[in-house]
Write a protein that holds these residues in place. Structure first.
Motif, mmCIF file in Angstrom:
data_model
loop_
_atom_site.group_PDB
_atom_site.id
_atom_site.type_symbol
_atom_site.label_atom_id
_atom_site.label_comp_id
_atom_site.label_asym_id
_atom_site.label_seq_id
_atom_site.Cartn_x
_atom_site.Cartn_y
_atom_site.Cartn_z
ATOM 1 N N LEU A 124 -16.672 -0.565 8.455
ATOM 2 C CA LEU A 124 -17.951 -0.439 9.147
ATOM 3 C C LEU A 124 -17.918 0.717 10.150
ATOM 4 O O LEU A 124 -18.852 1.522 10.209
ATOM 5 C CB LEU A 124 -18.301 -1.743 9.865
ATOM 6 N N GLY A 125 -16.834 0.825 10.894
ATOM 7 C CA GLY A 125 -16.709 1.918 11.855
ATOM 8 C C GLY A 125 -16.671 3.275 11.179
ATOM 9 O O GLY A 125 -17.270 4.233 11.656
ATOM 10 N N ALA A 126 -15.985 3.370 10.034
ATOM 11 C CA ALA A 126 -15.892 4.646 9.319
ATOM 12 C C ALA A 126 -17.251 5.079 8.772
ATOM 13 O O ALA A 126 -17.647 6.242 8.908
ATOM 14 C CB ALA A 126 -14.877 4.546 8.188
ATOM 15 N N VAL A 127 -17.965 4.153 8.169
ATOM 16 C CA VAL A 127 -19.282 4.488 7.604
ATOM 17 C C VAL A 127 -20.256 4.883 8.718
ATOM 18 O O VAL A 127 -20.963 5.896 8.605
ATOM 19 C CB VAL A 127 -19.843 3.306 6.774
ATOM 20 N N MET A 128 -20.278 4.129 9.777
ATOM 21 C CA MET A 128 -21.214 4.426 10.858
ATOM 22 C C MET A 128 -20.823 5.706 11.609
ATOM 23 O O MET A 128 -21.691 6.468 12.028
ATOM 24 C CB MET A 128 -21.315 3.244 11.822
ATOM 25 N N ALA A 129 -19.523 5.968 11.785
ATOM 26 C CA ALA A 129 -19.096 7.208 12.434
ATOM 27 C C ALA A 129 -19.452 8.411 11.574
ATOM 28 O O ALA A 129 -19.878 9.449 12.088
ATOM 29 C CB ALA A 129 -17.594 7.166 12.702
ATOM 30 N N PHE A 130 -19.294 8.285 10.256
ATOM 31 C CA PHE A 130 -19.685 9.370 9.365
ATOM 32 C C PHE A 130 -21.189 9.631 9.454
ATOM 33 O O PHE A 130 -21.619 10.784 9.529
ATOM 34 C CB PHE A 130 -19.295 9.063 7.918
ATOM 35 N N CYS A 131 -21.975 8.560 9.470
ATOM 36 C CA CYS A 131 -23.436 8.729 9.580
ATOM 37 C C CYS A 131 -23.814 9.394 10.902
ATOM 38 O O CYS A 131 -24.657 10.292 10.936
ATOM 39 C CB CYS A 131 -24.132 7.377 9.454
ATOM 40 N N GLY A 132 -23.196 8.954 11.999
ATOM 41 C CA GLY A 132 -23.494 9.563 13.292
ATOM 42 C C GLY A 132 -23.116 11.028 13.344
ATOM 43 O O GLY A 132 -23.880 11.862 13.830
ATOM 44 N N ALA A 133 -21.937 11.370 12.819
ATOM 45 C CA ALA A 133 -21.503 12.768 12.812
ATOM 46 C C ALA A 133 -22.380 13.605 11.894
ATOM 47 O O ALA A 133 -22.733 14.742 12.220
ATOM 48 C CB ALA A 133 -20.041 12.849 12.378
ATOM 49 N N HIS A 134 -22.757 13.043 10.753
ATOM 50 C CA HIS A 134 -23.610 13.765 9.810
ATOM 51 C C HIS A 134 -24.976 14.068 10.435
ATOM 52 O O HIS A 134 -25.490 15.181 10.321
ATOM 53 C CB HIS A 134 -23.759 12.956 8.524
ATOM 54 N N PHE A 135 -25.566 13.089 11.111
ATOM 55 C CA PHE A 135 -26.857 13.314 11.758
ATOM 56 C C PHE A 135 -26.744 14.339 12.879
ATOM 57 O O PHE A 135 -27.652 15.156 13.067
ATOM 58 C CB PHE A 135 -27.434 12.008 12.309
ATOM 59 N N ALA A 136 -25.646 14.304 13.627
ATOM 60 C CA ALA A 136 -25.467 15.280 14.708
ATOM 61 C C ALA A 136 -25.332 16.686 14.151
ATOM 62 O O ALA A 136 -25.875 17.634 14.716
ATOM 63 C CB ALA A 136 -24.248 14.920 15.542
ATOM 64 N N LEU A 137 -24.627 16.835 13.030
ATOM 65 C CA LEU A 137 -24.450 18.162 12.442
ATOM 66 C C LEU A 137 -25.728 18.658 11.769
ATOM 67 O O LEU A 137 -25.970 19.846 11.735
ATOM 68 C CB LEU A 137 -23.283 18.152 11.468
ATOM 69 N N ARG A 138 -26.506 17.760 11.206
ATOM 70 C CA ARG A 138 -27.781 18.164 10.594
ATOM 71 C C ARG A 138 -28.770 18.618 11.655
ATOM 72 O O ARG A 138 -29.592 19.480 11.410
ATOM 73 C CB ARG A 138 -28.392 17.006 9.798
ATOM 74 N N ARG A 139 -28.719 17.975 12.807
ATOM 75 C CA ARG A 139 -29.622 18.310 13.901
ATOM 76 C C ARG A 139 -29.278 19.672 14.480
ATOM 77 O O ARG A 139 -30.162 20.422 14.859
ATOM 78 C CB ARG A 139 -29.526 17.248 14.996
ATOM 79 N N GLY A 140 -27.969 20.001 14.557
ATOM 80 C CA GLY A 140 -27.549 21.235 15.219
ATOM 81 C C GLY A 140 -27.502 22.420 14.360
ATOM 82 O O GLY A 140 -27.968 22.913 13.507
#
Length: 144
Positions: free
Chosen positions: A128-144
């Motif tokens: 759960l932590g890996a999937v959610m951390a990947f989603c959070g990092a992916h959204f941060a990189l898409r935003r920037g």
């Protein structure tokens, strides 16, 4: 004028996912110590549909994993530009060290959860932590 350097996207993604997973596992260990156990979902001795402690633990681990990945990716992008103040960087390092030290202390103590149930809960928290951390990092990189 100094030239701006950028971290490679995969390096930021990998570091953010690792950071989010470590924070999620630390919160899982601290939460299990205080009664927020993921293993409550697999117990048959409770009469509740889903124990409240297990539901809170799932949401807490998912939130910490997502926000850990998101903020780490955002901070790594900002760090390459030199936009993070020195005091903020020191504060974030101190908070991370204290959280991981607390989780290490909790992990060294005897577990109140049976071994198989604890192992399944830790694996579920890791995934759960890996999937959610990947989603959070992916959204941060898409935003920037």
């Amino acid at each position: 004028m100094a030239e701006t350097t950028f971290f490679p996207r995969r390096l930021i993604l990998g570091a953010a996912v690792i950071s989010g997973v470590l924070l999620a596992l630390a919160v899982h260990m601290l939460g299990a110590r205080y009664g927020l156990d993921l293993g409550g979902l697999w117990r048959s001795d409770t009469h509740e549909f889903i124990p409240a402690g297990a539901a809170i633990a799932w949401w807490l681990i998912a939130t910490v994993g997502f926000s850990g990945g998101y903020f780490t990716a955002t901070l790594m992008q900002s760090a390459a530009d030199g936009q993070i103040p020195h005091r903020m960087r020191q504060f974030l390092i101190a908070v991370g060290v204290l959280l991981l030290a607390g989780a290490g202390q909790v992990a060294a103590a005897p577990s109140p959860v049976p071994t198989i149930s604890g192992m399944l809960a830790a694996l579920a928290a890791l995934c759960l932590g890996a999937v959610m951390a990947f989603c959070g990092a992916h959204f941060a990189l898409r935003r920037g």
